[in-house]
Scaffold this motif. Structure first.
Motif, PDB file in Angstrom:
ATOM      1  N   PHE C 109       0.807  -1.207   0.000  1.00 25.48           N
ATOM      2  CA  PHE C 109       0.000   0.000   0.000  1.00 25.48           C
ATOM      3  C   PHE C 109       0.849   1.271   0.000  1.00 25.48           C
ATOM      4  CE2 PHE C 109      -3.365   2.722   0.713  1.00 25.48           C
ATOM      5  CZ  PHE C 109      -3.231   3.449   1.884  1.00 25.48           C
ATOM      6  N   LEU C 110       2.045   1.175   0.629  1.00 25.67           N
ATOM      7  CA  LEU C 110       2.852   2.385   0.769  1.00 25.67           C
ATOM      8  C   LEU C 110       3.307   2.944  -0.568  1.00 25.67           C
ATOM      9  CD1 LEU C 110       5.194   1.790   3.805  1.00 25.67           C
ATOM     10  CD2 LEU C 110       3.486   3.558   3.518  1.00 25.67           C
ATOM     11  N   SER C 111       3.437   2.054  -1.588  1.00 27.83           N
ATOM     12  CA  SER C 111       4.001   2.562  -2.838  1.00 27.83           C
ATOM     13  C   SER C 111       3.008   3.384  -3.623  1.00 27.83           C
ATOM     14  CB  SER C 111       4.506   1.403  -3.694  1.00 27.83           C
ATOM     15  OG  SER C 111       3.712   0.282  -3.530  1.00 27.83           O
ATOM     16  N   PHE C 112       1.742   3.476  -3.155  1.00 23.37           N
ATOM     17  CA  PHE C 112       0.769   4.258  -3.919  1.00 23.37           C
ATOM     18  C   PHE C 112       0.920   5.743  -3.706  1.00 23.37           C
ATOM     19  CE2 PHE C 112      -1.997   1.521  -6.142  1.00 23.37           C
ATOM     20  CZ  PHE C 112      -1.901   0.303  -5.517  1.00 23.37           C
ATOM     21  N   VAL C 113       1.642   6.125  -2.644  1.00 26.23           N
ATOM     22  CA  VAL C 113       1.599   7.527  -2.267  1.00 26.23           C
ATOM     23  C   VAL C 113       2.334   8.422  -3.249  1.00 26.23           C
ATOM     24  CG1 VAL C 113       3.639   7.691  -0.810  1.00 26.23           C
ATOM     25  CG2 VAL C 113       1.559   8.894  -0.159  1.00 26.23           C
ATOM     26  N   VAL C 114       3.284   7.854  -4.029  1.00 27.02           N
ATOM     27  CA  VAL C 114       4.007   8.697  -4.985  1.00 27.02           C
ATOM     28  C   VAL C 114       3.487   8.570  -6.402  1.00 27.02           C
ATOM     29  CG1 VAL C 114       6.188   8.866  -3.790  1.00 27.02           C
ATOM     30  CG2 VAL C 114       5.692   6.871  -5.145  1.00 27.02           C
ATOM     31  N   PHE C 131      12.569   5.410  -6.634  1.00 27.14           N
ATOM     32  CA  PHE C 131      13.375   4.665  -5.680  1.00 27.14           C
ATOM     33  C   PHE C 131      12.529   4.285  -4.464  1.00 27.14           C
ATOM     34  CE2 PHE C 131      17.038   3.149  -3.809  1.00 27.14           C
ATOM     35  CZ  PHE C 131      17.265   3.704  -2.559  1.00 27.14           C
ATOM     36  N   TYR C 132      11.671   5.228  -4.061  1.00 30.65           N
ATOM     37  CA  TYR C 132      10.820   4.999  -2.893  1.00 30.65           C
ATOM     38  C   TYR C 132       9.875   3.811  -3.131  1.00 30.65           C
ATOM     39  CZ  TYR C 132       6.849   5.779   0.203  1.00 30.65           C
ATOM     40  OH  TYR C 132       5.828   5.613   1.080  1.00 30.65           O
ATOM     41  N   THR C 133       9.292   3.723  -4.348  1.00 37.22           N
ATOM     42  CA  THR C 133       8.333   2.641  -4.582  1.00 37.22           C
ATOM     43  C   THR C 133       9.005   1.281  -4.471  1.00 37.22           C
ATOM     44  OG1 THR C 133       8.744   2.929  -6.924  1.00 37.22           O
ATOM     45  CG2 THR C 133       6.714   3.834  -6.064  1.00 37.22           C
ATOM     46  N   PHE C 134      10.188   1.164  -5.054  1.00 35.95           N
ATOM     47  CA  PHE C 134      10.854  -0.138  -4.967  1.00 35.95           C
ATOM     48  C   PHE C 134      11.278  -0.452  -3.548  1.00 35.95           C
ATOM     49  CE2 PHE C 134      10.226  -0.964  -9.116  1.00 35.95           C
ATOM     50  CZ  PHE C 134      10.891  -0.145 -10.013  1.00 35.95           C
ATOM     51  N   ALA C 135      11.667   0.589  -2.804  1.00 38.47           N
ATOM     52  CA  ALA C 135      12.087   0.340  -1.422  1.00 38.47           C
ATOM     53  C   ALA C 135      10.923  -0.172  -0.583  1.00 38.47           C
ATOM     54  CB  ALA C 135      12.646   1.635  -0.828  1.00 38.47           C
ATOM     55  N   THR C 136       9.751   0.468  -0.734  1.00 41.30           N
ATOM     56  CA  THR C 136       8.656   0.053   0.136  1.00 41.30           C
ATOM     57  C   THR C 136       8.061  -1.278  -0.302  1.00 41.30           C
ATOM     58  OG1 THR C 136       7.239   1.445  -1.190  1.00 41.30           O
ATOM     59  CG2 THR C 136       7.931   2.312   0.944  1.00 41.30           C
ATOM     60  N   PHE C 255      -6.390 -10.131   4.155  1.00 43.98           N
ATOM     61  CA  PHE C 255      -5.313  -9.154   4.048  1.00 43.98           C
ATOM     62  C   PHE C 255      -4.238  -9.625   3.090  1.00 43.98           C
ATOM     63  CE2 PHE C 255      -4.796  -5.275   6.363  1.00 43.98           C
ATOM     64  CZ  PHE C 255      -5.976  -5.194   7.059  1.00 43.98           C
ATOM     65  N   PHE C 256      -3.931 -10.938   3.119  1.00 47.13           N
ATOM     66  CA  PHE C 256      -2.941 -11.445   2.175  1.00 47.13           C
ATOM     67  C   PHE C 256      -3.424 -11.289   0.751  1.00 47.13           C
ATOM     68  CE2 PHE C 256       0.757 -12.975   4.037  1.00 47.13           C
ATOM     69  CZ  PHE C 256       0.484 -13.517   5.273  1.00 47.13           C
ATOM     70  N   MET C 257      -4.702 -11.637   0.544  1.00 49.90           N
ATOM     71  CA  MET C 257      -5.248 -11.513  -0.803  1.00 49.90           C
ATOM     72  C   MET C 257      -5.252 -10.058  -1.236  1.00 49.90           C
ATOM     73  SD  MET C 257      -6.177 -14.292  -2.291  1.00 49.90           S
ATOM     74  CE  MET C 257      -4.576 -14.848  -1.818  1.00 49.90           C
ATOM     75  N   LEU C 258      -5.695  -9.158  -0.325  1.00 46.56           N
ATOM     76  CA  LEU C 258      -5.713  -7.742  -0.647  1.00 46.56           C
ATOM     77  C   LEU C 258      -4.307  -7.250  -0.938  1.00 46.56           C
ATOM     78  CD1 LEU C 258      -8.155  -6.232   1.993  1.00 46.56           C
ATOM     79  CD2 LEU C 258      -8.576  -6.642  -0.398  1.00 46.56           C
ATOM     80  N   GLY C 259      -3.352  -7.737  -0.144  1.00 42.65           N
ATOM     81  CA  GLY C 259      -1.977  -7.324  -0.355  1.00 42.65           C
ATOM     82  C   GLY C 259      -1.477  -7.753  -1.725  1.00 42.65           C
ATOM     83  N   GLU C 260      -1.853  -8.978  -2.141  1.00 42.24           N
ATOM     84  CA  GLU C 260      -1.387  -9.440  -3.442  1.00 42.24           C
ATOM     85  C   GLU C 260      -1.993  -8.609  -4.563  1.00 42.24           C
ATOM     86  OE1 GLU C 260      -1.501 -13.614  -4.292  1.00 42.24           O
ATOM     87  OE2 GLU C 260      -1.923 -13.202  -6.402  1.00 42.24           O
ATOM     88  N   TYR C 261      -3.303  -8.364  -4.477  1.00 42.27           N
ATOM     89  CA  TYR C 261      -3.917  -7.568  -5.540  1.00 42.27           C
ATOM     90  C   TYR C 261      -3.432  -6.129  -5.514  1.00 42.27           C
ATOM     91  CZ  TYR C 261      -7.136 -11.262  -6.811  1.00 42.27           C
ATOM     92  OH  TYR C 261      -7.680 -12.435  -7.244  1.00 42.27           O
ATOM     93  N   ALA C 262      -3.225  -5.587  -4.308  1.00 43.03           N
ATOM     94  CA  ALA C 262      -2.718  -4.220  -4.212  1.00 43.03           C
ATOM     95  C   ALA C 262      -1.320  -4.126  -4.811  1.00 43.03           C
ATOM     96  CB  ALA C 262      -2.714  -3.761  -2.754  1.00 43.03           C
ATOM     97  N   ASP C 263      -0.502  -5.143  -4.545  1.00 45.58           N
ATOM     98  CA  ASP C 263       0.838  -5.169  -5.104  1.00 45.58           C
ATOM     99  C   ASP C 263       0.794  -5.221  -6.626  1.00 45.58           C
ATOM    100  OD1 ASP C 263       3.738  -6.988  -3.808  1.00 45.58           O
ATOM    101  OD2 ASP C 263       3.455  -4.953  -4.566  1.00 45.58           O
ATOM    102  N   MET C 264      -0.154  -6.040  -7.148  1.00 44.22           N
ATOM    103  CA  MET C 264      -0.319  -6.126  -8.590  1.00 44.22           C
ATOM    104  C   MET C 264      -0.692  -4.767  -9.161  1.00 44.22           C
ATOM    105  SD  MET C 264      -2.331  -9.571  -9.593  1.00 44.22           S
ATOM    106  CE  MET C 264      -3.344  -8.890 -10.868  1.00 44.22           C
ATOM    107  N   PHE C 265      -1.627  -4.110  -8.483  1.00 39.45           N
ATOM    108  CA  PHE C 265      -2.076  -2.803  -8.936  1.00 39.45           C
ATOM    109  C   PHE C 265      -0.923  -1.817  -8.892  1.00 39.45           C
ATOM    110  CE2 PHE C 265      -4.703   0.302 -10.307  1.00 39.45           C
ATOM    111  CZ  PHE C 265      -5.311   1.150  -9.390  1.00 39.45           C
TER     112      PHE C 265
END
Lengths: 394, 156, 348
Positions: C109-114, C131-136, C255-265
């Protein structure tokens, strides 16, 4: 389930023998597992991802079929053969009926199957071979991780099951064959559907080949994996596609022809090591795909050759009493060499009816081949053996 | 450049596979929306067993033919008073093999096209076909004119 | 967020608030907004995956809930997850086991902020945005290891170990594959990278031949980062039951499922921003008419669809083949592309 003490002692010895301070991991690919095709328990000892020992435990589906045979008449036992290999029930029925008919001939009774009945038997048997191989193709895709071919295989299988439903009224447990022929004729609507299926199926096979067989990722997962050498295959008693995938050219339909198989022009599919070594998982898989094409050809030839109509059942006494005799009869089921050993004692109930199921002997080879594979390869190899637990445990 | 050829072969096979799936994406699915649409059952469909009690001769052949002994028949009385007091089929045991339909002399037992019988209690699956004791059917004596009435002639 | 901050400072009754309170309010609003977008998108993706899978397999997918093609199925799933019994294994390391799903979702979720949804529609205009997106998104692997180890289950451990090795290895080609674009635009700021692709469609980075190759490498590495087929060994359903999230039920599993789809997004959105023109539609006329966030979301959804398409077509790779692809195929290719593109840029 607690671990067998002999297992633990041997395992501890393995642990002590290792120079590094790492331990072997004992895991259960337990009775409930998505990849073991039924209630099969594989006790796997691994070193990281590499398997060092596989021990299969069976018996979770044992239903005492052979003991039940000693309480039912020959005519009634046909439906128990249905339930052994439930995916290829027609072939099980057929082999059992052929065995009883051979027993009758061995005991001196005359039995003459009408020619039309023979053709019907071959058509239905080969269609069920296609259906069984479709399931094995679909579930093998599932094991490797491709979800779509499974549903496409099920869709083709539905066409075959619709034919069977029109012919005998059931979609999985048919009880269609009977000692002396088949129970009912094929209605004209079903005959048209069979003709349509035979026309359309080769195109679907091409699609499956594009989707799975020639997919580089699939080839990477199955070529050179789980290689069974011809000596091992023969030594462990494997049969069917497992044996032919290792390059041994042996098919009971051609080498010991029963029924009317000698009238058709076909050849058994043998593995040639096209994508890797002879006897790897890809070869066994390809043998099954080629067998589906060959079965379609056989059905086409049957449809061309068969008489327009005829008797479906020979003249059988109402109560079948067979004089004391014994027979061992084997035939080519989709999974391999299925055999029945029947002993009669003069009554209408067999004295002993033993089934030699192909999957049980095919499973034995996993102990030798499983060593040195990775867990993903073990799953791929077990899938390529095409086991059906109903047949193994009976 | 074996690596380049491998990459090309892999990508080509992946793209060909994707072409097949995308084609299926736009085709009409082959499934039926049960329970709104139902499969039209063929004639020989083996559903629940139906017994036409008025034509039943209580010969017990179906009970003997059944491999799992799921047909319960009880007779009472002797001679002229012989009555069938119970004809029940236990569907907990029945395997729909249709072996009971074969030996019936009057063809009163058939496989119907029912398949949709769910119950909340197991005992409800024992179907009683006889409410009160009935006199078994006595088929008329066979004469030459009645030859067309036999089960074998009907099947032909 | 700057725009939001200025808007808040303009509101009369908020002008007496201290600076940090205004900042906090703005930050909270932005975070809630992004969470809302991500949550709705993820719910839509879960339904879309099932429908796409269904139609590719000649069947319908969910049809019943909500009347029209199962449109309310994600809500029914959400309610189901909330009502499930929460079972914790006795031998599990309780702190690790309970924290793992949160870590996975947070990392995604953190990588959405930029990500620039529109010209002024950004959570934070960081100069090191890429750089921030890959780090988070590297936080996800910590969550996976926590889940696998904390579950006290050998199958979970297998999945977690495979997952850790896979994700860590594929981060390298992933990061290097966006470097040619950084060379092209000279900045890590995602807003500036998007602006460099303004105008007609051939200005998008993906239409340059070398950058097209690096886009393909990015796609492969991104599939491995989010554990999708052909790289879904950590959660391979047919081998390891469910891999590292076997022992989770109810909301933790959700949460795991949401995390996977969020990561995909997230990964698709980065691909769209860096390679496919961001919120520019490629036709200037359309840019003036259609709101930029809509274009951005449409393109991201298309990329997610491509990932789903791949999932339902291909089998999965074995773990050593997966490592092979990363270290011996992708890495040399992407380093070669980087070298060539760098030379090209210096010569011009």
């Amino acid at each position: 389930m607690s671990i067998d003490p002999r297992e633990t002692i041997a395992a501890r010895e393995d642990d002590r023998a290792r120079p590094l301070r790492s331990q072997l991991l004992h895991i259960n690919m337990g009775p409930q597992h998505p990849a073991t095709h039924g209630v099969l328990r594989l006790f796997v000892t691994t070193d990281g991802e590499v398997v060092s020992r596989v021990v299969p435990y069976i018996g979770y589906l044992h239903r005492c079929a052979e003991k039940i045979a000693e309480g039912n008449t020959y005519h009634q036992y046909v439906l128990y053969t249905d339930r052994m290999d439930y995916l290829a029930a027609m072939n099980q029925n057929w082999t059992y009926c052929l065995a009883v008919e051979s027993l009758m001939r061995a005991a001196g009774m005359e039995v003459e199957i009408p020619e039309y009945a023979e053709y019907v038997r071959v058509i239905i048997g080969e269609l069920n071979r296609i259906a069984s191989h479709l399931i094995s193709f679909g579930t093998y895709g599932l094991d490797i991780g491709a979800f779509t071919p499974f549903l496409h295989a099920i869709r083709e299988r539905e066409a075959i099951l619709n034919v069977f439903e029109k012919v005998c009224g059931a979609r999985l447990m048919y009880t269609y064959y009977d000692v002396g022929g088949v129970k009912w004729d094929i209605p004209p609507a079903a005959m048209d559907e069979i003709k349509l299926f035979v026309e359309l199926f080769p195109k679907k096979l091409d699609e499956y080949n594009t989707l799975l067989t020639n997919n580089e990722i699939f080839i990477g997962r199955t070529a050179n994996v789980g290689v069974i050498s011809p000596e091992d295959a023969v030594g462990y008693g494997c049969s069917g596609p497992v044996l032919r995938g290792s390059g041994v050219d042996w098919d009971l339909r051609r080498d010991e022809p029963y029924s009317i198989y000698d009238r058709f022009d076909w050849k058994p599919a043998v593995g040639t090591g096209e994508m890797g070594t002879v006897g790897d998982c890809w070869d066994r898989y390809k043998v099954r795909m080629d067998e589906m094409a060959e079965s379609t050809r056989i059905v086409q030839q049957c449809l061309d050759q068969m008489p327009a109509t005829g008797e479906v059942m020979a003249e059988m006494p109402k109560i079948l009493k067979i004089p004391p005799s014994e027979i061992f009869f084997r035939a080519e089921a989709p999974k391999g060499e299925l055999a029945f050993y029947i002993v009669s004692d003069g009554g209408n109930i067999p004295f002993r009816c033993k089934t030699r199921s192909p999957s049980l002997h095919n499973l034995g080879v996993i102990e030798k081949v499983g060593r040195g594979l990775m867990i993903s390869d073990l799953v791929a190899t077990v899938g390529s053996l095409d086991l059906v637990l109903g047949e193994i445990d009976r | 450049m074996k690596l380049a050829k491998d990459i090309y072969k892999t990508l080509a096979s992946i793209v060909k596979g994707m072409a097949i799936t995308i084609r299926y994406l736009f085709r009409k699915p082959v499934t039926q929306q049960f329970p709104d649409e139902r499969w039209s059952l063929p004639e020989r469909f083996r559903g629940f067993v139906h017994n036409d009690v008025p034509r039943c001769t209580a010969c017990l052949l179906c009970a003997k033919a059944c491999p799992v002994d799921c047909i319960y028949i009880e007779l009472e009385g002797k001679g002229k008073d012989r009555k069938m007091s119970r004809y029940a089929i236990d569907y907990n045991k029945c395997i729909w093999c249709s072996l009971c339909t074969e030996p019936c002399p009057t063809n009163c037992i058939t496989m119907s096209h029912d398949y949709d019988h769910s119950v909340y209690m197991r005992q409800r699956l024992v179907y009683e076909y006889v409410d009160e004791p009935v006199v078994p059917y006595k088929p008329p004596k066979k004469s030459k004119a009645d030859e067309g009435d036999t089960p074998e002639a009907k099947e032909a | 967020m700057e725009a939001l901050l200025q808007t808040l400072q303009g509101i009369g009754w908020m002008q007496s608030w201290p600076e940090w309170m205004l900042l906090a309010t703005a930050a909270l609003t932005v975070a809630t907004g992004i969470l809302a977008i991500v949550a709705v998108a993820v719910m839509a993706f879960s339904l879309a995956e099932r429908k796409v899978a269904g139609f590719m397999q000649s069947r319908y997918g969910p049809m019943y809930v909500g009347g029209w093609h199962g449109i309310l199925q994600p809500i029914a799933d959400g309610i189901k997850f909330l009502l499930k019994e929460d079972i914790a294994p006795v031998n599990a390391d309780q702190a690790l086991w309970r924290a793992a799903p949160v870590v996975v979702f947070t990392g995604a979720f953190l990588s959405f902020v930029v990500l620039p949804f529109g010209p002024s529609f950004v959570g934070a205009k960081l100069d090191v945005g890429l750089f921030y997106t890959f780090a988070t998104s590297s936080l996800v692997v910590i969550g996976i290891i926590m889940a696998g180890w904390g579950s006290a289950n050998k199958w979970s451990l297998y999945g977690a170990m495979r997952g850790a090795s896979q994700v860590i290895s594929y981060e390298i080609p992933l990061a290097i594959s966006v470097l040619p674009v950084v060379i092209a635009t000279g900045t890590l700021n995602l807003g500036v990278i998007t602006e460099a692709q303004a105008g007609w469609i051939w200005r998008w980075h993906v239409f340059h031949p070398l950058l097209l190759a690096s886009f393909l490498v990015y796609l492969v590495a991104a599939l491995a980062e989010v554990n999708r087929i052909p790289f879904d060994l950590p959660e391979s359903e047919s081998e390891l039951v469910a891999g590292y999230h076997t022992e989770y039920t109810g909301m933790k599993f959700a949460f795991f499922m949401l995390g996977e789809y969020a990561d995909m997004f997230a990964v698709s959105a980065i691909a769209v921003t860096v390679f496919l023109g961001g919120y520019h539609s490629g036709v200037p006329v359309v840019d003036k008419v259609v709101p930029a966030p809509l274009i951005f979301l449409t393109k991201s959804v298309l990329m997610v669809f491509v990932m789903m398409w791949l999932r339902w077509t291909l089998p999965r790779l074995r773990v050593d083949q997966l490592m092979n692809v990363c270290w011996r195929v992708l890495l040399p290719i992407i380093l070669g592309i980087l070298l060539l593109y760098g030379l090209l840029k210096t010569i011009h």
